[in-house]
Design a protein around this motif. Structure first.
Motif, short mmCIF file in Angstrom:
data_model
loop_
_atom_site.label_atom_id
_atom_site.label_comp_id
_atom_site.label_asym_id
_atom_site.label_seq_id
_atom_site.Cartn_x
_atom_site.Cartn_y
_atom_site.Cartn_z
N ALA A 8 29.83 42.81 37.05
CA ALA A 8 29.15 44.09 37.05
C ALA A 8 29.71 45.38 36.13
CB ALA A 8 28.23 44.80 38.26
N ILE A 9 31.04 45.72 36.62
CA ILE A 9 31.79 46.48 35.98
C ILE A 9 31.96 46.18 34.59
CG2 ILE A 9 34.11 47.67 35.94
CD1 ILE A 9 33.97 47.93 39.01
N LEU A 10 32.50 44.78 34.33
CA LEU A 10 33.02 44.27 32.99
C LEU A 10 31.85 44.39 32.27
CD1 LEU A 10 35.38 41.50 34.17
CD2 LEU A 10 35.94 43.82 33.26
N GLY A 11 30.37 43.71 32.61
CA GLY A 11 29.29 43.93 31.89
C GLY A 11 28.88 45.22 31.45
N ALA A 12 29.08 46.21 32.29
CA ALA A 12 28.45 47.61 31.84
C ALA A 12 29.35 48.19 30.81
CB ALA A 12 28.62 48.40 33.26
N LEU A 13 30.68 47.56 30.80
CA LEU A 13 31.68 48.09 29.71
C LEU A 13 31.67 47.24 28.45
CD1 LEU A 13 34.95 48.87 32.27
CD2 LEU A 13 33.23 50.72 30.99
N GLY A 14 30.90 46.09 28.53
CA GLY A 14 30.75 45.16 27.30
C GLY A 14 31.99 44.33 27.09
N LEU A 15 32.79 44.17 28.14
CA LEU A 15 33.89 43.33 28.34
C LEU A 15 33.81 42.02 28.72
CD1 LEU A 15 36.15 46.08 29.85
CD2 LEU A 15 36.11 45.57 27.58
N PRO A 16 34.84 41.01 28.44
CA PRO A 16 34.73 39.64 29.01
C PRO A 16 34.37 39.46 30.49
CG PRO A 16 36.63 40.02 27.53
CD PRO A 16 36.00 41.33 28.00
N ASP A 17 33.99 38.77 30.67
CA ASP A 17 33.52 38.45 32.22
C ASP A 17 34.76 38.03 33.01
OD1 ASP A 17 33.90 35.41 32.22
OD2 ASP A 17 31.75 35.21 31.52
N ILE A 18 34.70 37.98 34.29
CA ILE A 18 35.78 37.36 35.09
C ILE A 18 36.23 36.32 34.88
CG2 ILE A 18 34.37 36.56 37.00
CD1 ILE A 18 36.05 37.90 39.17
N GLY A 19 35.48 35.35 34.72
CA GLY A 19 36.41 33.99 34.42
C GLY A 19 37.02 33.79 33.14
N LEU A 74 38.90 36.70 32.21
CA LEU A 74 39.99 37.43 32.46
C LEU A 74 40.84 36.64 33.45
CD1 LEU A 74 38.48 41.14 32.78
CD2 LEU A 74 39.87 40.18 30.87
N PHE A 75 40.42 36.06 34.54
CA PHE A 75 40.89 35.42 35.36
C PHE A 75 40.43 33.90 35.43
CE2 PHE A 75 40.33 39.87 36.85
CZ PHE A 75 41.72 40.31 36.69
N PRO A 76 40.90 33.04 34.62
CA PRO A 76 40.17 31.72 34.52
C PRO A 76 40.75 31.01 35.98
CG PRO A 76 42.00 32.17 32.89
CD PRO A 76 41.84 33.23 33.70
N ASP A 77 39.65 29.81 36.33
CA ASP A 77 39.94 29.13 37.55
C ASP A 77 40.91 28.15 37.41
OD1 ASP A 77 38.29 27.48 35.92
OD2 ASP A 77 36.45 27.35 37.36
N ASN A 78 41.50 28.05 36.28
CA ASN A 78 42.46 27.10 35.92
C ASN A 78 43.93 27.63 35.71
OD1 ASN A 78 42.43 28.13 33.56
ND2 ASN A 78 41.83 26.17 32.29
N ASP A 79 44.11 28.80 36.20
CA ASP A 79 45.16 29.55 36.10
C ASP A 79 45.82 29.25 37.58
OD1 ASP A 79 47.50 31.43 36.45
OD2 ASP A 79 46.41 32.80 35.23
N PRO A 80 47.13 28.51 37.78
CA PRO A 80 47.57 28.27 38.93
C PRO A 80 48.07 29.46 39.72
CG PRO A 80 49.12 27.41 37.02
CD PRO A 80 47.69 27.88 36.45
N ARG A 81 48.54 30.48 39.03
CA ARG A 81 48.93 31.72 39.54
C ARG A 81 47.92 32.62 40.55
NH1 ARG A 81 50.40 35.34 34.87
NH2 ARG A 81 48.41 34.19 34.07
N LEU A 82 46.47 32.15 40.37
CA LEU A 82 45.33 32.48 41.08
C LEU A 82 44.77 31.83 42.06
CD1 LEU A 82 43.40 33.93 37.75
CD2 LEU A 82 45.07 35.12 39.36
N LYS A 83 45.46 30.65 42.27
CA LYS A 83 45.06 29.68 43.48
C LYS A 83 45.10 30.32 45.00
CE LYS A 83 43.94 25.87 45.20
NZ LYS A 83 42.49 25.54 45.26
N GLY A 84 43.97 30.56 45.48
CA GLY A 84 43.96 31.37 46.82
C GLY A 84 44.11 32.92 46.75
N ALA A 85 43.92 33.47 45.32
CA ALA A 85 44.27 34.85 45.23
C ALA A 85 43.37 35.54 46.11
CB ALA A 85 43.99 35.25 43.64
N ASP A 86 43.86 36.83 46.43
CA ASP A 86 42.90 37.75 47.06
C ASP A 86 42.04 38.54 46.01
OD1 ASP A 86 41.92 40.34 48.14
OD2 ASP A 86 43.74 40.59 49.48
N SER A 87 40.87 38.29 45.91
CA SER A 87 39.78 38.92 44.97
C SER A 87 40.03 40.57 44.83
CB SER A 87 38.43 38.46 45.14
OG SER A 87 38.45 37.06 45.00
N SER A 88 40.84 41.13 45.73
CA SER A 88 40.76 42.55 45.44
C SER A 88 41.74 42.55 44.16
CB SER A 88 41.61 43.25 46.75
OG SER A 88 43.03 42.88 46.85
N ILE A 89 42.58 42.06 43.74
CA ILE A 89 43.34 41.91 42.68
C ILE A 89 42.40 42.17 41.39
CG2 ILE A 89 45.49 41.07 43.53
CD1 ILE A 89 45.09 38.75 41.88
#
Length: 178
Positions: free
Chosen positions: A55-66, A68-83
């Protein structure tokens, strides 16, 4: 104005490999009652945080969460979504905006969020977490929970979903008054 949406599959916790997390609250017996199902996701699968970020990214006209944070990035496996929330907030703040109001609708048959657990209420904790991460008063964060009346994957406890609507306001010192 921004709108965010997310959905994640649920499965027995042994298969999912992680508990359900809603608005930073873990349904594993610590923050909230233990729940027999977990969420299947690359990160912690927090549908509330993911929806707010979009919602924030959309209101700003920025790329979506996917993007910015792709689900194939191994660094994000199990990541706390607060980041993800912190990054969305930073991008919003850097552009001179703040969230004026955040309206969240969580849709899940279970787990229930308006229950007492160890003297606390998960719904209250979720609102407090959102207010904290968005640097806003709790009175400007609304959280509603709905079941899906046992209809489709959400109603059959095979998924949970969330919608968020929020509006951004320009900071006063950023306004161009002519």
């Amino acid at each position: 104005l921004g709108h965010g949406y997310d959905i994640h599959r649920m499965a027995p916790i042994e298969m999912a490999g992680q508990p359900v997390v809603i608005g930073g609250v873990k349904f594993d017996g610590s923050d909230a009652p233990a729940f027999e199902l977990g969420v299947e996701a690359h990160s912690d699968g927090d549908v509330v945080y993911h929806s707010v970020v979009d919602a924030i990214l959309g209101a700003l006209g920025l790329p979506d969460i996917g993007q910015l944070f792709p689900d194939n990035d191994p660094r994000l496996k199990g990541a706390d979504s607060s980041i993800f929330m912190k990054e969305a907030y930073k991008r919003m703040d850097d552009r001179g905006y703040f969230v004026g109001n955040c309206d969240v609708t969580l849709i899940c048959q279970k787990p229930r969020i308006n229950v007492e657990h160890n003297g606390q209420n998960p719904k209250t904790l979720i609102r407090a977490n959102l207010a904290d991460l968005l640097h806003m008063p709790e009175s400007c964060v609304n959280l509603k929970a709905r079941t899906h009346e046992k209809v489709d994957s959400v109603g059959e406890c095979r998924a949970l979903e969330c919608h968020v609507v929020l509006y951004l306001q320009k900071k006063e010192n950023e306004l161009n008054i002519s």
